[in-house]
Design an enzyme around this catalytic site. Sequence first.
Site, PDB file in Angstrom:
ATOM      1  N   TRP A 357       6.661  85.643 -68.429  1.00  0.00           N
ATOM      2  CA  TRP A 357       6.911  85.086 -69.772  1.00  0.00           C
ATOM      3  C   TRP A 357       8.322  84.539 -69.876  1.00  0.00           C
ATOM      4  O   TRP A 357       8.649  83.767 -70.772  1.00  0.00           O
ATOM      5  CB  TRP A 357       6.673  86.150 -70.858  1.00  0.00           C
ATOM      6  CG  TRP A 357       7.710  87.250 -70.911  1.00  0.00           C
ATOM      7  CD1 TRP A 357       8.059  88.083 -69.896  1.00  0.00           C
ATOM      8  CD2 TRP A 357       8.534  87.631 -72.024  1.00  0.00           C
ATOM      9  NE1 TRP A 357       9.041  88.971 -70.302  1.00  0.00           N
ATOM     10  CE2 TRP A 357       9.350  88.721 -71.614  1.00  0.00           C
ATOM     11  CE3 TRP A 357       8.654  87.180 -73.336  1.00  0.00           C
ATOM     12  CZ2 TRP A 357      10.277  89.353 -72.450  1.00  0.00           C
ATOM     13  CZ3 TRP A 357       9.584  87.802 -74.178  1.00  0.00           C
ATOM     14  CH2 TRP A 357      10.380  88.873 -73.736  1.00  0.00           C
ATOM     15  N   ASP A 358       9.168  84.916 -68.925  1.00  0.00           N
ATOM     16  CA  ASP A 358      10.552  84.451 -68.885  1.00  0.00           C
ATOM     17  C   ASP A 358      10.625  82.924 -69.009  1.00  0.00           C
ATOM     18  O   ASP A 358      11.555  82.377 -69.605  1.00  0.00           O
ATOM     19  CB  ASP A 358      11.217  84.823 -67.542  1.00  0.00           C
ATOM     20  CG  ASP A 358      11.179  86.304 -67.227  1.00  0.00           C
ATOM     21  OD1 ASP A 358      10.236  86.987 -67.673  1.00  0.00           O
ATOM     22  OD2 ASP A 358      12.059  86.780 -66.497  1.00  0.00           O
ATOM     23  N   GLU A 488      10.261  97.817 -72.036  1.00  0.00           N
ATOM     24  CA  GLU A 488       9.365  98.502 -71.092  1.00  0.00           C
ATOM     25  C   GLU A 488       9.699  99.986 -70.946  1.00  0.00           C
ATOM     26  O   GLU A 488       9.053 100.682 -70.169  1.00  0.00           O
ATOM     27  CB  GLU A 488       9.412  97.803 -69.729  1.00  0.00           C
ATOM     28  CG  GLU A 488       8.800  96.413 -69.777  1.00  0.00           C
ATOM     29  CD  GLU A 488       8.944  95.655 -68.460  1.00  0.00           C
ATOM     30  OE1 GLU A 488       9.784  96.056 -67.626  1.00  0.00           O
ATOM     31  OE2 GLU A 488       8.223  94.656 -68.284  1.00  0.00           O
ATOM     32  N   LYS A 601      15.266  99.121 -73.507  1.00  0.00           N
ATOM     33  CA  LYS A 601      15.655  98.367 -72.315  1.00  0.00           C
ATOM     34  C   LYS A 601      16.197  96.984 -72.672  1.00  0.00           C
ATOM     35  O   LYS A 601      17.167  96.497 -72.109  1.00  0.00           O
ATOM     36  CB  LYS A 601      14.432  98.224 -71.402  1.00  0.00           C
ATOM     37  CG  LYS A 601      14.697  97.517 -70.100  1.00  0.00           C
ATOM     38  CD  LYS A 601      13.422  97.361 -69.289  1.00  0.00           C
ATOM     39  CE  LYS A 601      13.692  96.692 -67.958  1.00  0.00           C
ATOM     40  NZ  LYS A 601      12.471  96.321 -67.243  1.00  0.00           N
ATOM     41  N   GLN A 602      15.505  96.321 -73.591  1.00  0.00           N
ATOM     42  CA  GLN A 602      15.867  94.936 -73.932  1.00  0.00           C
ATOM     43  C   GLN A 602      15.366  94.663 -75.347  1.00  0.00           C
ATOM     44  O   GLN A 602      14.562  95.424 -75.879  1.00  0.00           O
ATOM     45  CB  GLN A 602      15.215  93.978 -72.945  1.00  0.00           C
ATOM     46  CG  GLN A 602      13.702  93.945 -73.003  1.00  0.00           C
ATOM     47  CD  GLN A 602      13.080  93.387 -71.730  1.00  0.00           C
ATOM     48  OE1 GLN A 602      12.751  94.128 -70.820  1.00  0.00           O
ATOM     49  NE2 GLN A 602      12.918  92.085 -71.677  1.00  0.00           N
TER      50      GLN A 602
HETATM   51  C1  BGC Z   1      11.743  92.690 -67.872  1.00  0.00           C
HETATM   52  C2  BGC Z   1      10.645  91.725 -68.236  1.00  0.00           C
HETATM   53  C3  BGC Z   1      10.793  90.486 -67.384  1.00  0.00           C
HETATM   54  C4  BGC Z   1      10.858  90.831 -65.899  1.00  0.00           C
HETATM   55  C5  BGC Z   1      11.156  89.632 -65.035  1.00  0.00           C
HETATM   56  C6  BGC Z   1      11.697  92.984 -66.380  1.00  0.00           C
HETATM   57  O1  BGC Z   1      12.741  93.848 -66.034  1.00  0.00           O
HETATM   58  O2  BGC Z   1      11.602  93.880 -68.587  1.00  0.00           O
HETATM   59  O3  BGC Z   1      10.735  91.368 -69.589  1.00  0.00           O
HETATM   60  O4  BGC Z   1       9.732  89.613 -67.615  1.00  0.00           O
HETATM   61  O5  BGC Z   1      11.871  91.778 -65.677  1.00  0.00           O
HETATM   62  O6  BGC Z   1      12.373  89.055 -65.379  1.00  0.00           O
END
Ligand code: BGC
Length: 742
Positions: A357-358, A488, A601-602
């Site tokens: 999704w990035d 996550e 986490k984000q």
């Molecule tokens: C993030 C995801 C991301 C992936 C790839 C993961 O650590 O939590 O949101 O899509 O890394 O960048």
Amino acid sequence: MIQYLTTHPWKIIEEGFKRKHHRSSESIFSIGNGRFGQRANFEEDYSGPTLQGSYVAGVYYPDKTRVGWWKNGYPEYFAKVLNSVNWIGIRIKVEGEDVDFAKCITSNFRRELNMREGYLVRTFDLEMPSGKIIRAEAKRFCSMADDETAAIRYAITPLNFTGTIRFQPYLDGDVKNHDSNYEEKFWEHVHSASSPASGVVVCRTRKTEFDVAAAMRIQVELNGKEIIPTYHHSHADFFAENNIEREVHQGETMVLYKYVGLVSSLNYSREELANAAQKAAERAIKSGFDSMLKMQAESWSKIWDLADIVIEGDDEAQQAIRFNIFHMNQTYTGEDARLNIGPKGFTGEKYGGSTYWDTEAYCLPFYMSTKDQKVARQLLVYRYNQLDKAIENAQKLGFKNGAALYPMVTMNGEECHNEWEITFEEIHRNGAIAYGIFNYIRYTGDEKYLSEFGWDVLLGIARFWSQRVHWSKARQQYVMHGVTGPNEYENNVNNNWYTSYFAKWCLQYTIEAMELLKSQYPDAYGAKVARYAFDETTEVKRWKDIIDNMYLGQLEGTEIRIQHDGFMDKELAPASALSESERPINQHWSWDRILRSCYIKQADVLQGLYFFEDHFSKEVIRENFDFYEPMTVHESSLSPCVHSILAALLGQEDKAYEMYMRTSRLDLDDYNHEAHEGLHITSMAGTWMSIVQGFGGMRVNNGQLTFNPILPKQWKAYSFNVLFNGKVVKVAVNKDGVQISE
Ligand code: BGC
């Protein structure tokens, strides 16, 4: 933070060989041209710790899944970006002694990535175990002007002896992936050949049957003049080499040029492939190193003309933004709709080089504003081309009637990730893909895209959400269970505010897009209704019901959107309460402890407020920012940029700057202790957004660009360009104000 690189506005420099950080440097100094990429591995032998990486865009291997407990619905494989033929290799002997960088004493070492002109150069003196000292300079680049070629110039000067120098340039397809699940080999030999001053190797991936061909042409100079030495050559399965030996006097310089052609079966038939690689190497040698390098500088100059961001008064920030822009351009050029942007690009194996999704959530704005419109469109068409597979993917999980669930991780449209919480639950990716369409049309005004490809994708996604929610009798509202949000560090939650809000918005946007098609492209709409057996009355009725009755948690008496059910029952504590030795927590805490903690986490709720800023007042955004940000550990590379943008919006300049430095220098200063695995390419686009949308305050409203810039106090001035409606808009901000010109 690990800081060992020298600050320079246009260069990344390592002064003195930092053995301990060599694998990180191999990532940071990577070079590429959108078609292929190469970690900064040494050309000569190196028996120390290294991650060898040579990657060819679109060439992957479906590595057999390895999980402890198989769950129905898991994909059979995890697609891996492949370590491909080693085209940089040059074995060196000095008076019969092998040069192994790890076993020699190094002095005057300097490694430099010249971002302005697009090349990597390394200079050093090496003392062999015998005491002989050579001075060397190795320069290389992957050509942007002719993306099937690369060139290396390797110069050696004996400093304290006269003796034989032997160069053995080679191509080696017998390579492995570090992250192979079963120690399997991914490549088969197809063909190899050698002749004086040239060689070729063709290999084929097992299972996926991609062919890659590498060819080399060699030239030698002594003291600046071409010489024709005796070339001894040989080849074997996977391998081709040449041997050139010459006595070199103390103080003389012998130079080897290795011109490389690298092509894959994505662009040529198998029959043509070896020939195509040889022709590419031939083009390179004919052009010559200096002229290729000149073209390289010209190609980069064109890129920088549009994409550069100039920051005055803060060299660290300046170096960092250019580093991010440089790598984005090395990873994806938009030439080929089959390609996409892997989170590690061509700089490492982790994340498999696959699409996440990035791309829509982070990368699209960068390409929309710094490249021709067709580049962003290509990225959207990539998803349209994978719609059938997304429908199949949803079917496998029990959805029906054309519902589409795009994979969280993919190479060819099939899901290829196999952690249940990500594969089955991180469904918010569907939201980002729909948002990508909305964002592109908002920026470009290209509504026709909806009639060609866009609405098809929206319909599949809307159908998915409409089946993924269910009616809760207790709440008398629609709810969504069993979800993992962008955070996550929390799995299988109910009513993740971000995902539910996105689901609701997707349904709304699909209806709006449908109305637009009906009025402006009725024929296209009619064709789609038939093609997808779309029952407008019933389907839209349900969508509207969900829109009106979706449960979205909010803390009573506040504007705080609840991340998910139960979040408020956690022991809430700021991340500042964690000791440095515990961070990053994903490297120090058990997973169980992480899941039970409040640490985020984000951006999760805040990610939603970032996307839908205009749905909320600044006060709402502020209250949520002040509540969630302190609990956020930013252990995804995608986190700091979003926080930087929101902090800038809220006038929290120090926070915005702190987050900017963190996103932009994430790899240069190795904040998360993982640069050795590869760079965080997709978050680099977020770094660009932190300046343009964050400090620059750029937004698009009703077809107009607006800016609301702030100047961080650490900077004297900054300026950037964006391409909008075919025109370059220049924005310059300094202490006296803002200048916007076309
Ligand atoms: C993030 C995801 C991301 C992936 C790839 C993961 O650590 O939590 O949101 O899509 O890394 O960048």
